[in-house]
Design a protein around this motif. Structure first.
Motif, mmCIF file in Angstrom:
data_model
loop_
_atom_site.group_PDB
_atom_site.id
_atom_site.type_symbol
_atom_site.label_atom_id
_atom_site.label_comp_id
_atom_site.label_asym_id
_atom_site.label_seq_id
_atom_site.Cartn_x
_atom_site.Cartn_y
_atom_site.Cartn_z
ATOM 1 N N LYS A 82 -43.409 11.312 -48.686
ATOM 2 C CA LYS A 82 -43.942 12.598 -48.205
ATOM 3 C C LYS A 82 -45.357 12.430 -47.672
ATOM 4 C CE LYS A 82 -43.688 15.490 -51.577
ATOM 5 N NZ LYS A 82 -43.511 16.507 -52.609
ATOM 6 N N ILE A 83 -46.171 11.656 -48.374
ATOM 7 C CA ILE A 83 -47.555 11.430 -47.954
ATOM 8 C C ILE A 83 -47.602 10.704 -46.608
ATOM 9 C CG2 ILE A 83 -49.655 10.118 -48.493
ATOM 10 C CD1 ILE A 83 -48.976 10.747 -51.515
ATOM 11 N N LEU A 84 -46.811 9.647 -46.482
ATOM 12 C CA LEU A 84 -46.822 8.880 -45.234
ATOM 13 C C LEU A 84 -46.268 9.701 -44.074
ATOM 14 C CD1 LEU A 84 -45.894 5.324 -46.518
ATOM 15 C CD2 LEU A 84 -48.148 6.205 -45.860
ATOM 16 N N ALA A 85 -45.237 10.514 -44.330
ATOM 17 C CA ALA A 85 -44.695 11.376 -43.276
ATOM 18 C C ALA A 85 -45.748 12.401 -42.840
ATOM 19 C CB ALA A 85 -43.429 12.069 -43.748
ATOM 20 N N ALA A 86 -46.458 12.978 -43.803
ATOM 21 C CA ALA A 86 -47.510 13.944 -43.472
ATOM 22 C C ALA A 86 -48.635 13.267 -42.693
ATOM 23 C CB ALA A 86 -48.058 14.582 -44.754
ATOM 24 N N ALA A 87 -49.036 12.091 -43.128
ATOM 25 C CA ALA A 87 -50.115 11.367 -42.439
ATOM 26 C C ALA A 87 -49.694 10.995 -41.021
ATOM 27 C CB ALA A 87 -50.505 10.124 -43.235
ATOM 28 N N GLU A 88 -48.449 10.531 -40.854
ATOM 29 C CA GLU A 88 -47.963 10.191 -39.511
ATOM 30 C C GLU A 88 -47.947 11.420 -38.606
ATOM 31 O OE1 GLU A 88 -44.185 8.314 -40.256
ATOM 32 O OE2 GLU A 88 -45.126 6.341 -40.539
ATOM 33 N N ALA A 89 -47.542 12.557 -39.140
ATOM 34 C CA ALA A 89 -47.514 13.783 -38.340
ATOM 35 C C ALA A 89 -48.927 14.196 -37.926
ATOM 36 C CB ALA A 89 -46.832 14.909 -39.128
ATOM 37 N N ILE A 90 -49.877 14.059 -38.833
ATOM 38 C CA ILE A 90 -51.266 14.407 -38.521
ATOM 39 C C ILE A 90 -51.816 13.464 -37.451
ATOM 40 C CG2 ILE A 90 -53.630 14.419 -39.451
ATOM 41 C CD1 ILE A 90 -52.299 15.499 -42.098
ATOM 42 N N VAL A 91 -51.563 12.171 -37.598
ATOM 43 C CA VAL A 91 -52.031 11.205 -36.600
ATOM 44 C C VAL A 91 -51.382 11.496 -35.249
ATOM 45 C CG1 VAL A 91 -51.996 8.763 -35.931
ATOM 46 C CG2 VAL A 91 -52.645 9.407 -38.252
ATOM 47 N N ALA A 92 -50.098 11.829 -35.235
ATOM 48 C CA ALA A 92 -49.409 12.127 -33.981
ATOM 49 C C ALA A 92 -49.988 13.372 -33.306
ATOM 50 C CB ALA A 92 -47.906 12.309 -34.223
ATOM 51 N N ALA A 93 -50.354 14.360 -34.103
ATOM 52 C CA ALA A 93 -50.856 15.620 -33.553
ATOM 53 C C ALA A 93 -52.349 15.579 -33.228
ATOM 54 C CB ALA A 93 -50.570 16.759 -34.528
ATOM 55 N N GLN A 94 -53.149 14.913 -34.077
ATOM 56 C CA GLN A 94 -54.604 14.989 -33.952
ATOM 57 C C GLN A 94 -55.286 13.651 -33.725
ATOM 58 O OE1 GLN A 94 -56.274 17.086 -37.344
ATOM 59 N NE2 GLN A 94 -54.381 18.216 -37.611
ATOM 60 N N GLY A 95 -54.525 12.579 -33.818
ATOM 61 C CA GLY A 95 -55.136 11.262 -33.735
ATOM 62 C C GLY A 95 -55.697 10.867 -35.099
ATOM 63 N N VAL A 96 -56.164 9.644 -35.175
ATOM 64 C CA VAL A 96 -56.682 9.119 -36.437
ATOM 65 C C VAL A 96 -57.920 9.888 -36.904
ATOM 66 C CG1 VAL A 96 -57.705 7.073 -37.521
ATOM 67 C CG2 VAL A 96 -55.679 6.852 -36.103
ATOM 68 N N ARG A 97 -58.700 10.370 -35.979
ATOM 69 C CA ARG A 97 -59.911 11.124 -36.374
ATOM 70 C C ARG A 97 -59.590 12.380 -37.164
ATOM 71 N NH1 ARG A 97 -63.432 10.052 -31.006
ATOM 72 N NH2 ARG A 97 -63.975 7.941 -31.587
ATOM 73 N N GLY A 98 -58.405 12.926 -36.958
ATOM 74 C CA GLY A 98 -58.002 14.120 -37.691
ATOM 75 C C GLY A 98 -57.440 13.835 -39.068
ATOM 76 N N LEU A 99 -57.367 12.566 -39.419
ATOM 77 C CA LEU A 99 -56.765 12.170 -40.689
ATOM 78 C C LEU A 99 -57.784 12.288 -41.815
ATOM 79 C CD1 LEU A 99 -54.059 10.961 -41.693
ATOM 80 C CD2 LEU A 99 -55.107 8.717 -41.462
ATOM 81 N N SER A 100 -57.630 13.325 -42.619
ATOM 82 C CA SER A 100 -58.483 13.466 -43.802
ATOM 83 C C SER A 100 -57.597 13.460 -45.033
ATOM 84 C CB SER A 100 -59.300 14.764 -43.750
ATOM 85 O OG SER A 100 -58.503 15.878 -44.094
#
Length: 187
Positions: A14-32
């Motif tokens: 679940k964590i990795l899926a959420a992180a991948e979705a955030i990176v896809a939508a916002q890029g790595v900079r959006g990953l908090s």
């Protein structure tokens, strides 16, 4: 090796899926860490215990493609895998590693800049060992250990990002330069 508990494995997915979705939508900079935890429905503490920090999370996101890449050069078809001559394998390896690095450049930037030696270890050791072996086959008299580092250095994420993004160097030019270095080392 200890097996992961079922609930821990489910949380990790679940964590990795959420992180991948955030990176896809916002890029790595959006990953908090807080945003990933909220999106995954877990506590921030769980995230920190599991991954340590953002760079640990970046490495976990990188991991699947890394495993596929290592499998390809260890046991895949030639020229990347066994069965081709060492020069062809080394060239195929450097081309594939360049593409792989560019494909996850922002994640690698985050992961490789987390500390002074963050780039080194697991994957780097595998790359280094592979190139050292191939160089030693091509030039038994050469210092394959140090030459492998020389071939891997241009693929450090910060340098590659700078060259591509700030200097306008095309990826194909990087590959050609690595091929020229390899040719100079092995002839």
């Amino acid at each position: 090796m200890r097996r992961e508990r079922t609930d821990a494995a489910r949380n990790r997915a679940k964590i990795l899926a959420a992180a991948e979705a955030i990176v896809a939508a916002q890029g790595v900079r959006g990953l908090s860490m807080a945003e990933v935890a909220a999106a995954a429905g877990v506590g921030v503490g769980t995230l920190y215990r599991r991954f340590g920090d953002r760079s640990g999370l970046a490495y976990a996101l990188i991991d699947r493609r890394e495993r596929e890449f290592q499998s390809a050069f260890i046991e895949g078809p030639p020229p990347l895998g066994p069965g081709a001559d060492p020069a062809a394998r080394a060239r195929a390896f450097l081309d594939a590693l360049t593409d792989r690095t560019v494909g996850q450049l922002d994640l690698l930037l985050m992961a490789e800049t987390a500390g002074p030696f963050a780039r080194f270890g697991g994957a780097y050791d595998a790359y280094h060992g592979h190139l050292s072996m191939l160089i030693a086959q091509l030039r038994p008299d050469a210092d394959a250990y140090c030459l492998a580092d020389a071939l891997l250095a241009p693929l450090a994420a910060p340098l590659l990002a700078h060259r591509i993004r700030e200097c306008g160097v095309e990826v194909e030019r990087v590959k050609l330069a690595l091929a020229a270095l390899l040719d100079g080392m092995t002839t």
